[in-house]
Motif scaffolding. Sequence first.
Motif, PDB file in Angstrom:
ATOM      1  N   THR A 153       0.839  -1.192   0.000  1.00 55.27           N
ATOM      2  CA  THR A 153       0.000   0.000   0.000  1.00 55.27           C
ATOM      3  C   THR A 153       0.878   1.248   0.000  1.00 55.27           C
ATOM      4  O   THR A 153       2.003   1.233   0.509  1.00 55.27           O
ATOM      5  CB  THR A 153      -0.927   0.031   1.230  1.00 55.27           C
ATOM      6  N   ASN A 154       0.359   2.309  -0.590  1.00 55.62           N
ATOM      7  CA  ASN A 154       1.064   3.588  -0.585  1.00 55.62           C
ATOM      8  C   ASN A 154       0.719   4.352   0.681  1.00 55.62           C
ATOM      9  O   ASN A 154      -0.446   4.528   1.031  1.00 55.62           O
ATOM     10  CB  ASN A 154       0.681   4.414  -1.807  1.00 55.62           C
ATOM     11  N   HIS A 155       1.757   4.781   1.388  1.00 50.18           N
ATOM     12  CA  HIS A 155       1.576   5.541   2.618  1.00 50.18           C
ATOM     13  C   HIS A 155       2.702   6.569   2.644  1.00 50.18           C
ATOM     14  O   HIS A 155       3.786   6.299   3.136  1.00 50.18           O
ATOM     15  CB  HIS A 155       1.625   4.615   3.833  1.00 50.18           C
ATOM     16  N   SER A 156       2.443   7.723   2.057  1.00 47.16           N
ATOM     17  CA  SER A 156       3.471   8.746   1.851  1.00 47.16           C
ATOM     18  C   SER A 156       4.253   8.996   3.143  1.00 47.16           C
ATOM     19  O   SER A 156       3.671   9.123   4.227  1.00 47.16           O
ATOM     20  CB  SER A 156       2.816  10.043   1.373  1.00 47.16           C
ATOM     21  N   PRO A 157       5.584   9.034   3.068  1.00 42.96           N
ATOM     22  CA  PRO A 157       6.404   9.010   1.850  1.00 42.96           C
ATOM     23  C   PRO A 157       6.883   7.600   1.463  1.00 42.96           C
ATOM     24  O   PRO A 157       7.781   7.476   0.643  1.00 42.96           O
ATOM     25  CB  PRO A 157       7.597   9.877   2.252  1.00 42.96           C
ATOM     26  N   HIS A 158       6.342   6.565   2.075  1.00 41.02           N
ATOM     27  CA  HIS A 158       6.826   5.222   1.815  1.00 41.02           C
ATOM     28  C   HIS A 158       5.699   4.314   1.322  1.00 41.02           C
ATOM     29  O   HIS A 158       4.520   4.565   1.575  1.00 41.02           O
ATOM     30  CB  HIS A 158       7.398   4.597   3.103  1.00 41.02           C
ATOM     31  N   GLN A 159       6.106   3.261   0.660  1.00 42.48           N
ATOM     32  CA  GLN A 159       5.200   2.149   0.474  1.00 42.48           C
ATOM     33  C   GLN A 159       5.294   1.245   1.700  1.00 42.48           C
ATOM     34  O   GLN A 159       6.353   1.125   2.324  1.00 42.48           O
ATOM     35  CB  GLN A 159       5.570   1.343  -0.775  1.00 42.48           C
ATOM     36  N   LEU A 160       4.178   0.634   2.057  1.00 45.16           N
ATOM     37  CA  LEU A 160       4.157  -0.291   3.174  1.00 45.16           C
ATOM     38  C   LEU A 160       3.926  -1.701   2.654  1.00 45.16           C
ATOM     39  O   LEU A 160       3.083  -1.920   1.779  1.00 45.16           O
ATOM     40  CB  LEU A 160       3.055   0.080   4.170  1.00 45.16           C
ATOM     41  N   ILE A 161       4.667  -2.640   3.195  1.00 43.41           N
ATOM     42  CA  ILE A 161       4.536  -4.042   2.808  1.00 43.41           C
ATOM     43  C   ILE A 161       4.005  -4.816   4.008  1.00 43.41           C
ATOM     44  O   ILE A 161       4.606  -4.811   5.083  1.00 43.41           O
ATOM     45  CB  ILE A 161       5.887  -4.614   2.350  1.00 43.41           C
ATOM     46  N   SER A 162       2.854  -5.444   3.832  1.00 46.19           N
ATOM     47  CA  SER A 162       2.211  -6.214   4.902  1.00 46.19           C
ATOM     48  C   SER A 162       2.176  -7.684   4.504  1.00 46.19           C
ATOM     49  O   SER A 162       2.008  -8.017   3.328  1.00 46.19           O
ATOM     50  CB  SER A 162       0.787  -5.708   5.150  1.00 46.19           C
ATOM     51  N   PHE A 163       2.299  -8.550   5.496  1.00 50.84           N
ATOM     52  CA  PHE A 163       2.271  -9.985   5.203  1.00 50.84           C
ATOM     53  C   PHE A 163       1.893 -10.767   6.456  1.00 50.84           C
ATOM     54  O   PHE A 163       1.854 -10.229   7.552  1.00 50.84           O
ATOM     55  CB  PHE A 163       3.621 -10.465   4.655  1.00 50.84           C
ATOM     56  N   MET A 164       1.607 -12.043   6.268  1.00 45.86           N
ATOM     57  CA  MET A 164       1.321 -12.999   7.327  1.00 45.86           C
ATOM     58  C   MET A 164      -0.009 -12.707   8.028  1.00 45.86           C
ATOM     59  O   MET A 164      -0.059 -12.166   9.130  1.00 45.86           O
ATOM     60  CB  MET A 164       2.465 -13.060   8.348  1.00 45.86           C
ATOM     61  N   LYS A 165      -1.103 -13.095   7.373  1.00 46.57           N
ATOM     62  CA  LYS A 165      -2.417 -12.965   7.990  1.00 46.57           C
ATOM     63  C   LYS A 165      -2.592 -14.000   9.101  1.00 46.57           C
ATOM     64  O   LYS A 165      -2.177 -15.146   8.962  1.00 46.57           O
ATOM     65  CB  LYS A 165      -3.522 -13.168   6.954  1.00 46.57           C
ATOM     66  N   ASN A 166      -3.221 -13.585  10.176  1.00 46.92           N
ATOM     67  CA  ASN A 166      -3.590 -14.530  11.217  1.00 46.92           C
ATOM     68  C   ASN A 166      -4.831 -15.295  10.768  1.00 46.92           C
ATOM     69  O   ASN A 166      -5.811 -14.693  10.313  1.00 46.92           O
ATOM     70  CB  ASN A 166      -3.886 -13.804  12.536  1.00 46.92           C
ATOM     71  N   LYS A 167      -4.794 -16.605  10.886  1.00 41.81           N
ATOM     72  CA  LYS A 167      -5.938 -17.396  10.460  1.00 41.81           C
ATOM     73  C   LYS A 167      -6.004 -18.705  11.242  1.00 41.81           C
ATOM     74  O   LYS A 167      -4.976 -19.240  11.674  1.00 41.81           O
ATOM     75  CB  LYS A 167      -5.874 -17.678   8.960  1.00 41.81           C
ATOM     76  N   ILE A 168      -7.210 -19.184  11.416  1.00 40.20           N
ATOM     77  CA  ILE A 168      -7.466 -20.463  12.073  1.00 40.20           C
ATOM     78  C   ILE A 168      -8.405 -21.250  11.168  1.00 40.20           C
ATOM     79  O   ILE A 168      -9.496 -20.783  10.838  1.00 40.20           O
ATOM     80  CB  ILE A 168      -8.094 -20.260  13.467  1.00 40.20           C
ATOM     81  N   ASN A 169      -7.976 -22.428  10.770  1.00 38.12           N
ATOM     82  CA  ASN A 169      -8.766 -23.231   9.841  1.00 38.12           C
ATOM     83  C   ASN A 169      -9.788 -24.123  10.541  1.00 38.12           C
ATOM     84  O   ASN A 169     -10.720 -24.612   9.914  1.00 38.12           O
ATOM     85  CB  ASN A 169      -7.830 -24.105   8.989  1.00 38.12           C
TER      86      ASN A 169
END
Length: 273
Positions: A153-169
């Motif tokens: 995602t764009n979040h001035s002045p940087h791009q943000l990188i998100s990962f690892m969703k919490n999930k329970i199957n």
Amino acid sequence: MKIKTSTISGIIANETNRMTPIPTQQLFEDLYVIQDSFANIFLIKDNKKFIAIDAGINPDQIKQELTKLGISADDVKTVLLTHSDIDHVNGLSAFNKAEIYLPKAEVAMLNKFRITMTETDFNAATQAYSDLNQDESMFGDDDYWPQDDMQITNHSPHQLISFMKNKINQSFKTIDDGEKLHFDQTSIEAVLIAGHTKGLTSYIVNQKYIFVSDGLSLQNGYVAPFNKFLTLDQEQHRKSISKIKNLKGFDYIFTQHYGYTGNIAKAFENWLD
């Protein structure tokens, strides 16, 4: 954009390498512990069955450790999750006959990205872990991280990188702050200690043990905050540590990554509210 799995593994390993879990063993007459890599699972004996606090990482490793203790996974009748991070829920399939409880306040964490970094920090990590062998990765054999488990995602002045969703199957029930559960020989009270995640919950067992999971760390016997990089809300985290300090009704504090103590007064000696 593609993210190498080894990069994610390196980022997480930078935090987990400092952790000091307890080796698999029987701790007390009614309490066992399993070491699953950098995490612990605690097993409370309740008559002829067991109640697990958290579910660890690797189902196959968990079953091997249970065999060392002479315990069958089928004898674990209940799993009480402290929160929904991968190292606390990924081993749930080892306990396919157990009833699972998740803190009600933790439901808000499900299907949300757990870690967000600036592009600058992420690129530095990519360079730092460029030589990490794929067989050193804790997240399997795939070269690249799943596209549906990352977001830029764009979040001035940087791009943000998100990962690892919490999930329970698996299906689960929820447990609320202050709620009490009663089993054959075991009484358990849930106490919300938010900060590391929104719904991180501790469990007070038989007015003897409190399991605080990632609610704090123990450094040379003294209470300290949990890893900053992995903690969602630092201010709330510190408030929750003070909350634990002021709780009554237990003789031992157990963490999921940093051991335990029976000298609670000493543990909190240097902690400032």
